[in-house]
Design a protein around this motif. Sequence first.
Motif, PDB file in Angstrom:
ATOM      1  N   LEU A  66      57.389  10.097  20.309  1.00 20.76           N
ATOM      2  CA  LEU A  66      56.467   9.359  20.738  1.00 20.76           C
ATOM      3  C   LEU A  66      57.299   9.637  22.333  1.00 20.76           C
ATOM      4  O   LEU A  66      55.601   9.408  22.969  1.00 20.76           O
ATOM      5  CB  LEU A  66      58.274   7.780  20.646  1.00 20.76           C
ATOM      6  CG  LEU A  66      57.748   6.672  19.174  1.00 20.76           C
ATOM      7  CD1 LEU A  66      58.403   5.607  19.804  1.00 20.76           C
ATOM      8  CD2 LEU A  66      56.040   6.042  19.934  1.00 20.76           C
ATOM      9  N   MET A  67      58.326  10.879  22.563  1.00 18.05           N
ATOM     10  CA  MET A  67      57.916  10.853  23.492  1.00 18.05           C
ATOM     11  C   MET A  67      57.260  11.916  24.174  1.00 18.05           C
ATOM     12  O   MET A  67      56.614  12.091  25.045  1.00 18.05           O
ATOM     13  CB  MET A  67      59.643  11.850  23.946  1.00 18.05           C
ATOM     14  CG  MET A  67      60.775  11.104  23.681  1.00 18.05           C
ATOM     15  SD  MET A  67      62.333  11.303  23.760  1.00 18.05           S
ATOM     16  CE  MET A  67      63.293  10.352  23.212  1.00 18.05           C
ATOM     17  N   LEU A  68      56.647  12.904  23.234  1.00 18.93           N
ATOM     18  CA  LEU A  68      55.660  14.347  23.644  1.00 18.93           C
ATOM     19  C   LEU A  68      54.078  13.073  23.311  1.00 18.93           C
ATOM     20  O   LEU A  68      53.153  13.867  24.076  1.00 18.93           O
ATOM     21  CB  LEU A  68      55.358  15.108  22.144  1.00 18.93           C
ATOM     22  CG  LEU A  68      56.616  15.842  21.608  1.00 18.93           C
ATOM     23  CD1 LEU A  68      56.504  16.648  19.995  1.00 18.93           C
ATOM     24  CD2 LEU A  68      56.195  17.187  22.179  1.00 18.93           C
ATOM     25  N   MET A  69      53.996  11.947  22.901  1.00 15.41           N
ATOM     26  CA  MET A  69      53.171  10.960  22.964  1.00 15.41           C
ATOM     27  C   MET A  69      52.688  10.609  24.632  1.00 15.41           C
ATOM     28  O   MET A  69      52.009  11.063  25.733  1.00 15.41           O
ATOM     29  CB  MET A  69      52.921   9.924  22.067  1.00 15.41           C
ATOM     30  CG  MET A  69      52.384  10.874  20.810  1.00 15.41           C
ATOM     31  SD  MET A  69      52.141   9.155  20.083  1.00 15.41           S
ATOM     32  CE  MET A  69      51.219   8.371  20.021  1.00 15.41           C
ATOM     33  N   ALA A  70      54.287  10.220  25.067  1.00 18.39           N
ATOM     34  CA  ALA A  70      54.470   9.912  25.997  1.00 18.39           C
ATOM     35  C   ALA A  70      53.796  11.237  27.377  1.00 18.39           C
ATOM     36  O   ALA A  70      53.494  10.484  28.461  1.00 18.39           O
ATOM     37  CB  ALA A  70      55.379   8.894  26.565  1.00 18.39           C
ATOM     38  N   ALA A  71      55.237  11.905  26.890  1.00 20.17           N
ATOM     39  CA  ALA A  71      54.682  12.831  27.578  1.00 20.17           C
ATOM     40  C   ALA A  71      53.333  13.203  28.249  1.00 20.17           C
ATOM     41  O   ALA A  71      52.768  14.100  29.461  1.00 20.17           O
ATOM     42  CB  ALA A  71      55.142  15.007  27.279  1.00 20.17           C
ATOM     43  N   LYS A  72      52.560  13.371  27.387  1.00 18.57           N
ATOM     44  CA  LYS A  72      50.665  14.167  27.257  1.00 18.57           C
ATOM     45  C   LYS A  72      50.350  13.270  27.960  1.00 18.57           C
ATOM     46  O   LYS A  72      49.215  13.594  28.288  1.00 18.57           O
ATOM     47  CB  LYS A  72      50.040  14.406  25.304  1.00 18.57           C
ATOM     48  CG  LYS A  72      49.010  14.542  25.685  1.00 18.57           C
ATOM     49  CD  LYS A  72      48.841  16.059  26.346  1.00 18.57           C
ATOM     50  CE  LYS A  72      47.765  16.729  26.100  1.00 18.57           C
ATOM     51  NZ  LYS A  72      47.154  18.382  26.499  1.00 18.57           N
ATOM     52  N   LEU A  73      49.739  11.562  27.177  1.00 20.21           N
ATOM     53  CA  LEU A  73      49.048  10.647  27.039  1.00 20.21           C
ATOM     54  C   LEU A  73      49.592  10.115  29.119  1.00 20.21           C
ATOM     55  O   LEU A  73      48.319   9.567  29.589  1.00 20.21           O
ATOM     56  CB  LEU A  73      48.745   9.551  26.126  1.00 20.21           C
ATOM     57  CG  LEU A  73      48.406   9.949  25.342  1.00 20.21           C
ATOM     58  CD1 LEU A  73      48.151   9.684  24.015  1.00 20.21           C
ATOM     59  CD2 LEU A  73      47.151  10.954  24.937  1.00 20.21           C
ATOM     60  N   VAL A  74      50.372  10.181  29.164  1.00 18.89           N
ATOM     61  CA  VAL A  74      50.692   9.383  29.958  1.00 18.89           C
ATOM     62  C   VAL A  74      51.356   9.806  31.595  1.00 18.89           C
ATOM     63  O   VAL A  74      50.394  10.091  32.618  1.00 18.89           O
ATOM     64  CB  VAL A  74      52.270   8.404  30.286  1.00 18.89           C
ATOM     65  CG1 VAL A  74      53.036   7.224  31.558  1.00 18.89           C
ATOM     66  CG2 VAL A  74      52.714   7.051  28.797  1.00 18.89           C
ATOM     67  N   TYR A  75      52.068  11.123  31.618  1.00 20.27           N
ATOM     68  CA  TYR A  75      52.197  12.524  32.294  1.00 20.27           C
ATOM     69  C   TYR A  75      51.148  13.508  32.636  1.00 20.27           C
ATOM     70  O   TYR A  75      51.111  14.421  33.105  1.00 20.27           O
ATOM     71  CB  TYR A  75      53.804  12.245  32.529  1.00 20.27           C
ATOM     72  CG  TYR A  75      54.200  11.553  32.681  1.00 20.27           C
ATOM     73  CD1 TYR A  75      54.502  10.788  34.091  1.00 20.27           C
ATOM     74  CD2 TYR A  75      55.057  10.699  32.151  1.00 20.27           C
ATOM     75  CE1 TYR A  75      55.273   9.921  34.177  1.00 20.27           C
ATOM     76  CE2 TYR A  75      55.695   9.651  31.838  1.00 20.27           C
ATOM     77  CZ  TYR A  75      56.560   9.417  33.333  1.00 20.27           C
ATOM     78  OH  TYR A  75      56.881   8.000  33.553  1.00 20.27           O
ATOM     79  N   GLY A  76      50.561  13.238  31.268  1.00 19.19           N
ATOM     80  CA  GLY A  76      49.207  14.863  31.711  1.00 19.19           C
ATOM     81  C   GLY A  76      49.728  16.453  31.252  1.00 19.19           C
ATOM     82  O   GLY A  76      49.537  17.219  32.001  1.00 19.19           O
ATOM     83  N   GLY A  77      51.593  15.911  30.663  1.00 19.91           N
ATOM     84  CA  GLY A  77      51.872  17.444  30.029  1.00 19.91           C
ATOM     85  C   GLY A  77      51.091  17.719  29.539  1.00 19.91           C
ATOM     86  O   GLY A  77      50.310  17.321  28.527  1.00 19.91           O
ATOM     87  N   ASP A  78      51.563  19.581  29.518  1.00 19.98           N
ATOM     88  CA  ASP A  78      50.971  20.309  28.537  1.00 19.98           C
ATOM     89  C   ASP A  78      52.608  20.604  27.326  1.00 19.98           C
ATOM     90  O   ASP A  78      53.433  21.196  27.367  1.00 19.98           O
ATOM     91  CB  ASP A  78      50.941  22.034  29.291  1.00 19.98           C
ATOM     92  CG  ASP A  78      50.251  23.003  28.889  1.00 19.98           C
ATOM     93  OD1 ASP A  78      49.259  22.591  27.814  1.00 19.98           O
ATOM     94  OD2 ASP A  78      50.585  23.923  29.492  1.00 19.98           O
ATOM     95  N   ILE A  79      51.474  19.889  26.340  1.00 15.14           N
ATOM     96  CA  ILE A  79      52.428  20.238  25.216  1.00 15.14           C
ATOM     97  C   ILE A  79      51.713  21.662  24.065  1.00 15.14           C
ATOM     98  O   ILE A  79      50.585  21.186  24.014  1.00 15.14           O
ATOM     99  CB  ILE A  79      52.269  19.046  24.215  1.00 15.14           C
ATOM    100  CG1 ILE A  79      53.067  17.667  25.281  1.00 15.14           C
ATOM    101  CG2 ILE A  79      52.659  19.210  23.182  1.00 15.14           C
ATOM    102  CD1 ILE A  79      54.042  17.869  25.640  1.00 15.14           C
ATOM    103  N   ASP A  80      52.410  22.012  23.852  1.00 18.06           N
ATOM    104  CA  ASP A  80      51.827  23.660  22.724  1.00 18.06           C
ATOM    105  C   ASP A  80      51.749  22.479  21.485  1.00 18.06           C
ATOM    106  O   ASP A  80      52.883  23.184  20.859  1.00 18.06           O
ATOM    107  CB  ASP A  80      52.831  24.465  22.958  1.00 18.06           C
ATOM    108  CG  ASP A  80      51.919  25.295  22.617  1.00 18.06           C
ATOM    109  OD1 ASP A  80      51.393  25.676  21.709  1.00 18.06           O
ATOM    110  OD2 ASP A  80      52.869  26.670  22.326  1.00 18.06           O
ATOM    111  N   ALA A  81      51.244  22.518  21.049  1.00 18.13           N
ATOM    112  CA  ALA A  81      50.841  21.229  19.659  1.00 18.13           C
ATOM    113  C   ALA A  81      51.255  22.444  18.341  1.00 18.13           C
ATOM    114  O   ALA A  81      52.091  22.578  17.069  1.00 18.13           O
ATOM    115  CB  ALA A  81      49.700  21.212  19.318  1.00 18.13           C
ATOM    116  N   TRP A  82      51.403  23.890  18.493  1.00 16.75           N
ATOM    117  CA  TRP A  82      51.002  24.906  17.495  1.00 16.75           C
ATOM    118  C   TRP A  82      52.708  24.771  17.285  1.00 16.75           C
ATOM    119  O   TRP A  82      53.114  25.449  16.266  1.00 16.75           O
ATOM    120  CB  TRP A  82      50.817  25.856  18.126  1.00 16.75           C
ATOM    121  CG  TRP A  82      50.414  26.748  16.975  1.00 16.75           C
ATOM    122  CD1 TRP A  82      50.873  28.524  17.219  1.00 16.75           C
ATOM    123  CD2 TRP A  82      49.809  27.093  15.384  1.00 16.75           C
ATOM    124  NE1 TRP A  82      50.355  29.459  16.036  1.00 16.75           N
ATOM    125  CE2 TRP A  82      50.000  28.798  15.643  1.00 16.75           C
ATOM    126  CE3 TRP A  82      49.632  26.081  15.022  1.00 16.75           C
ATOM    127  CZ2 TRP A  82      49.118  29.086  13.854  1.00 16.75           C
ATOM    128  CZ3 TRP A  82      48.788  26.385  13.826  1.00 16.75           C
ATOM    129  CH2 TRP A  82      48.981  28.068  13.205  1.00 16.75           C
TER     130      TRP A  82
END
Length: 436
Positions: A66-82
């Motif tokens: 949930l925090m990873l999703m919030a970081a990406k979708l809400v704040y536009g954070g750069d998530i290294d999914a790999w």
Amino acid sequence: MPSLRHQLGGWLILTGLVLQIASFMLPWLPSPLVSLLLWSGAITLWPDIPRRNQWQAGILAGLGVLMLMAAKLVYGGDIDAWHVLDGNTFVVTMLVGVSFISLIGRPPQESQPKGPPITGKRGLIGTWLGVHLLGAILNLSTMFVIGDRLERRGPLNDPQLLALNRGLCSAAMWSPFFAAMGVVISLTPDIQFTTMVMVGLPVALAGGLFSIFELSRRFDLSTTPGFSLSPRSLLMPAGMAALVLLFHYLITPNLTIVAIITFLMPGIAILANLLRGSLVLRQRIQRHRHFRLPAMRGEITLFLCAGLLTKGMSSLVTAATQGNWTLFPVFDTSAAILSFLGIVASAIAGLHPIIGVSVLASMLDLGSINQNLFGFVALASWGVGTAVGPLSGTNLSLQGRYGISGYRMMRNNLLYALFMSLLVMVAITCLANSTG
């Protein structure tokens, strides 16, 4: 033969360990493959994990996602999914590597106690020292080995159980073979291992002296059998520690302590059994893969999910604050003491210390703080928290094996936890002042 699910889970975990060891020599190997194998093993063995641990691990993983999703979708954070599943992979492979120590030599529990038992304060000292020194290498299995030997003379009583509990948990303050040290080194790779030993070992020994004094005053030990610690029983752990230091300082100085332990323990186990013949080696490795590795499903899953929580929380904090916020502006003496007390309090409430350490790490800029100070806070809170926490792995193991209530252990350990907390706060103050 175990079920097909257990066999598959064991294969996945073992393959993850082999690939991790191979990556030390072949750095081009993609690290996410190790994470994928370990997570696949944990998911395969998930139905056999106790319900309480399933809830705890599931909540950790769910919050992380949930925090990873919030970081990406809400704040536009750069998530290294790999690399999102890589958290605590080094720690888990180290735990799997350390488990191979059980393949060296014959199990100590096969020997029967001979002669009259050692009782009184001397017996209690032997029990604490035995589980502390041997457990520093062999971890949780030592508590069962010594506890089962003591139980042959009668049901274990409170002072015996408390000596087993405190002796093992306090080793987390300095032993490189504990998951606690693995977590600390993975979070703060620039930490000075010798400093951790120089601070953690005296605190652990002081806890042992306090335990001997307190338990001998609270209980009548005149008929309480203790463990007879012989010099021969210390040869293996002393030799293991010496080999780790030899590799760390001379042979492979570019590798961390965690990496050295990960490949050295299985390597020694394979060589020791190969001397008995290839058939013996194959049989013992197969049995280890079929039974011992699947039995580690609980701790493997907890550490992997805690790593996902750390990744999610740190990503969310960074994205939401643009990297301009930390829990403490300066990680000084006061911040370190508050962090220690918070993690121990969460352990008393039923959370494993790795959760508190993970949350703290995600809210700090670990690259700019005193890493030795953070490392000692993590190790000390782990050592005290697992001893007093009613739902820690140590107390749950004692409960399942010997029928002691985890909450009874917590009540009996409150004074010990208070003494250790005061001692740790003094050590934190000294460490902070000595290193600036």
